[in-house]
Design an enzyme around this catalytic site. Structure first.
Site, mmCIF file in Angstrom:
data_model
loop_
_atom_site.group_PDB
_atom_site.id
_atom_site.type_symbol
_atom_site.label_atom_id
_atom_site.label_comp_id
_atom_site.label_asym_id
_atom_site.label_seq_id
_atom_site.Cartn_x
_atom_site.Cartn_y
_atom_site.Cartn_z
ATOM 1 N N CYS A 161 0.936 -1.308 0.122
ATOM 2 C CA CYS A 161 0.170 -0.120 -0.078
ATOM 3 C C CYS A 161 0.823 1.317 0.084
ATOM 4 O O CYS A 161 0.188 2.177 -0.264
ATOM 5 C CB CYS A 161 -0.936 -0.067 1.226
ATOM 6 N N HIS A 169 -2.938 7.611 1.724
ATOM 7 C CA HIS A 169 -3.470 6.184 1.164
ATOM 8 C C HIS A 169 -4.746 5.871 1.895
ATOM 9 O O HIS A 169 -5.028 6.154 3.088
ATOM 10 C CB HIS A 169 -2.458 5.231 1.824
ATOM 11 N N ASN A 213 -9.915 0.517 -0.402
ATOM 12 C CA ASN A 213 -8.406 0.380 -0.425
ATOM 13 C C ASN A 213 -7.835 -0.276 -1.822
ATOM 14 O O ASN A 213 -8.036 -1.428 -1.815
ATOM 15 C CB ASN A 213 -8.076 -0.561 0.764
HETATM 16 O O1 UT7 Z 1 -3.498 -0.798 3.394
HETATM 17 C C1 UT7 Z 1 -2.875 -1.366 4.363
HETATM 18 C C2 UT7 Z 1 -3.308 -0.988 5.785
HETATM 19 N N1 UT7 Z 1 -4.508 -1.664 6.228
HETATM 20 C C3 UT7 Z 1 -5.103 -0.852 6.863
HETATM 21 O O2 UT7 Z 1 -4.643 -0.062 7.496
HETATM 22 C C4 UT7 Z 1 -6.465 -1.504 7.730
HETATM 23 C C5 UT7 Z 1 -6.218 -1.292 9.072
HETATM 24 N N2 UT7 Z 1 -7.365 -1.797 9.942
HETATM 25 C C6 UT7 Z 1 -8.634 -1.464 9.928
HETATM 26 O O3 UT7 Z 1 -8.937 -0.639 8.988
HETATM 27 C C7 UT7 Z 1 -9.777 -2.003 10.653
HETATM 28 O O4 UT7 Z 1 -9.007 -2.847 11.841
HETATM 29 C C8 UT7 Z 1 -10.836 -2.792 10.187
HETATM 30 C C9 UT7 Z 1 -11.766 -2.267 9.309
HETATM 31 C C10 UT7 Z 1 -10.025 -4.142 9.521
HETATM 32 C C11 UT7 Z 1 -11.677 -3.841 11.230
HETATM 33 O O5 UT7 Z 1 -12.017 -2.736 12.158
HETATM 34 P P1 UT7 Z 1 -11.901 -2.808 13.725
HETATM 35 O O6 UT7 Z 1 -12.713 -1.766 14.235
HETATM 36 O O7 UT7 Z 1 -10.368 -2.860 14.030
HETATM 37 O O8 UT7 Z 1 -12.813 -4.440 13.950
HETATM 38 P P2 UT7 Z 1 -12.306 -5.669 14.463
HETATM 39 O O9 UT7 Z 1 -11.151 -6.167 13.540
HETATM 40 O O10 UT7 Z 1 -11.559 -5.414 15.989
HETATM 41 O O11 UT7 Z 1 -13.437 -6.440 14.415
HETATM 42 C C12 UT7 Z 1 -14.526 -6.193 15.302
HETATM 43 C C13 UT7 Z 1 -15.884 -6.996 15.202
HETATM 44 C C14 UT7 Z 1 -15.213 -8.490 15.211
HETATM 45 O O12 UT7 Z 1 -16.480 -9.031 16.132
HETATM 46 P P3 UT7 Z 1 -16.270 -9.620 17.579
HETATM 47 O O13 UT7 Z 1 -15.209 -10.374 17.674
HETATM 48 O O14 UT7 Z 1 -16.108 -8.085 18.381
HETATM 49 O O15 UT7 Z 1 -17.454 -10.137 17.708
HETATM 50 C C15 UT7 Z 1 -15.177 -8.866 14.068
HETATM 51 O O16 UT7 Z 1 -15.408 -10.461 13.760
HETATM 52 O O17 UT7 Z 1 -16.360 -6.730 13.992
HETATM 53 C C16 UT7 Z 1 -16.505 -8.159 13.265
HETATM 54 N N3 UT7 Z 1 -16.204 -8.056 11.918
HETATM 55 C C17 UT7 Z 1 -17.150 -7.947 10.964
HETATM 56 N N4 UT7 Z 1 -18.581 -7.954 11.059
HETATM 57 C C18 UT7 Z 1 -19.125 -7.448 10.231
HETATM 58 C C19 UT7 Z 1 -14.960 -7.987 11.160
HETATM 59 N N5 UT7 Z 1 -15.143 -7.717 9.820
HETATM 60 C C20 UT7 Z 1 -16.660 -7.738 9.703
HETATM 61 C C21 UT7 Z 1 -17.456 -7.581 8.815
HETATM 62 N N6 UT7 Z 1 -18.622 -7.331 8.829
HETATM 63 N N7 UT7 Z 1 -17.064 -7.215 7.270
#
Ligand code: UT7
Length: 325
Positions: free
Chosen positions: A115, A252, A282
């Site tokens: 990225c 980005h 992204n």
């Molecule tokens: O370009 C390269 C760099 N990449 C990035 O910078 C990405 C960085 N990370 C992020 O943008 C975020 O961490 C994400 C968008 C990927 C995830 O957001 P988050 O607020 O960190 O969520 P999380 O991973 O902590 O997950 C929270 C909850 C989980 O459920 P539980 O364990 O709390 O029950 C996940 O299973 O959200 C759940 N979850 C979803 N729910 C509905 C994860 N993906 C989804 C989804 N739809 N697509």
């Protein structure tokens, strides 16, 4: 003292035709439009058609950048394509683009910094120009991340899209002050100890497959906010400017919350942030040049504006650049 600068003289972008909305993904995955919008800011993404390759996207963006610059393809000394989703393991996607643009002189190669690939490519190009190794460089970021997504993994597949963006750089003499036009400074970093937080679980030498993208999203998020704020400060110091001088932040586009947090940390009003993540998702190395092309071509970026670019990706790799438009 006269200094050779790399001036951006044209920008272009290309997006595949097919739009995939969050609702469409929610038909097959346990996710929802409201979750994706709230956690990421993404509403839709473009997905390349069958038979449409990274080189096709790159070529279209390259043609658009050449046209907007008024530069003919055969005047280009170097083509750099930043991509982690090349058409083939080799030859490089850049050589394919070179041939398709009808360029028969100069050189072409790919850069892989995921990225952050476009920022790395911009920095390499700037060094070619500063050292008088090239006068005109086409820098392209192009990706088809849809081809390396695990479409059953809701935590990653909703985040990415396909696309390409390009900038045309031309050498121009400046006075060696922050008032010069062109790239004023770039800063690049890597920390390979963190490579297991964002990676592809396949590869030529390991599995002989392309593999799928894997990410520990929360950890990547945490590191991104810290590292991006640091590198933005570093590059502004290198350019002898401060945050108050910045007209536009073109980050980005990984997560709207990361964009907002980085802008807040340097006390930049959110109106000065170019946002495309809602429509593009992204697109990895393509996201910054796509955003630059959009903002340049709709007239937001104007001559003399100070444009700050920053990105972080798997590796980890991260970097930033300051450009006076
Ligand atoms: O370009 C390269 C760099 N990449 C990035 O910078 C990405 C960085 N990370 C992020 O943008 C975020 O961490 C994400 C968008 C990927 C995830 O957001 P988050 O607020 O960190 O969520 P999380 O991973 O902590 O997950 C929270 C909850 C989980 O459920 P539980 O364990 O709390 O029950 C996940 O299973 O959200 C759940 N979850 C979803 N729910 C509905 C994860 N993906 C989804 C989804 N739809 N697509």
């Amino acid at each position: 003292m006269s200094v050779r600068r790399s001036r951006v003289v044209g920008c272009g972008g290309y997006l595949p035709q097919r739009v995939v909305t969050n609702d469409e993904l929610a038909e097959k995955l346990d996710t929802s439009d409201s979750w994706i919008v709230a956690r990421t800011g993404i509403r839709e993404r473009r997905i390349a058609a069958d038979g449409e390759y990274t080189s096709d996207l790159a070529r279209e963006a390259g043609v658009a950048a050449l046209e907007s610059a008024g530069v003919s393809a055969n005047d280009v000394d170097l083509i750099i394509v930043a991509t982690s989703t090349p058409d083939q393991t080799f030859p490089s996607t850049a050589t394919k683009v070179q041939a398709e643009l009808g360029v028969t002189r100069g050189a072409a190669f790919d850069i892989q910094a995921v990225c952050a690939g476009f920022v790395f490519a911009l920095s390499v190009a700037d060094n070619f120009i500063r050292t008088e190794s090239a006068d005109r460089i086409l820098v392209i970021g192009a990706e088809t991340f849809s081809r390396i997504l695990d479409w059953e993994d809701r935590s990653t597949s909703v985040l990415f899209g396909d696309g390409a963006g390009a900038v045309m750089l031309c050498a121009e003499n400046g006075a060696g002050t922050p008032k010069d036009h062109g790239i004023l400074a770039t800063c690049l970093h890597s920390d390979g100890r963190l490579r297991d937080l964002l990676y592809v679980d396949g590869g030529v030498s390991t599995t002989q497959t392309a593999g799928h993208l894997r990410m520990v999203g929360r950890e990547v998020f945490r590191h991104a906010v810290v590292r991006l704020s640091e590198v933005v400060g570093e590059v502004l110091r290198a350019a002898e400017l401060d945050a108050g001088d910045v007209d536009w932040l073109v980050p980005h586009q990984a997560n709207k919350r990361i964009l907002d947090a980085t802008a807040r940390r340097i006390q930049l009003p959110l109106e000065k942030v170019i946002v495309t993540i809602d429509r593009h998702a992204n697109t990895s190395a393509a996201s910054i040049p796509l955003a630059l092309a959009e903002a340049a071509n709709d007239g937001r970026l104007k001559p003399d504006h100070v444009v700050l670019v920053e990105a972080m990706g798997g590796g980890f790799v991260w970097g930033a650049g300051v450009i006076r438009w």
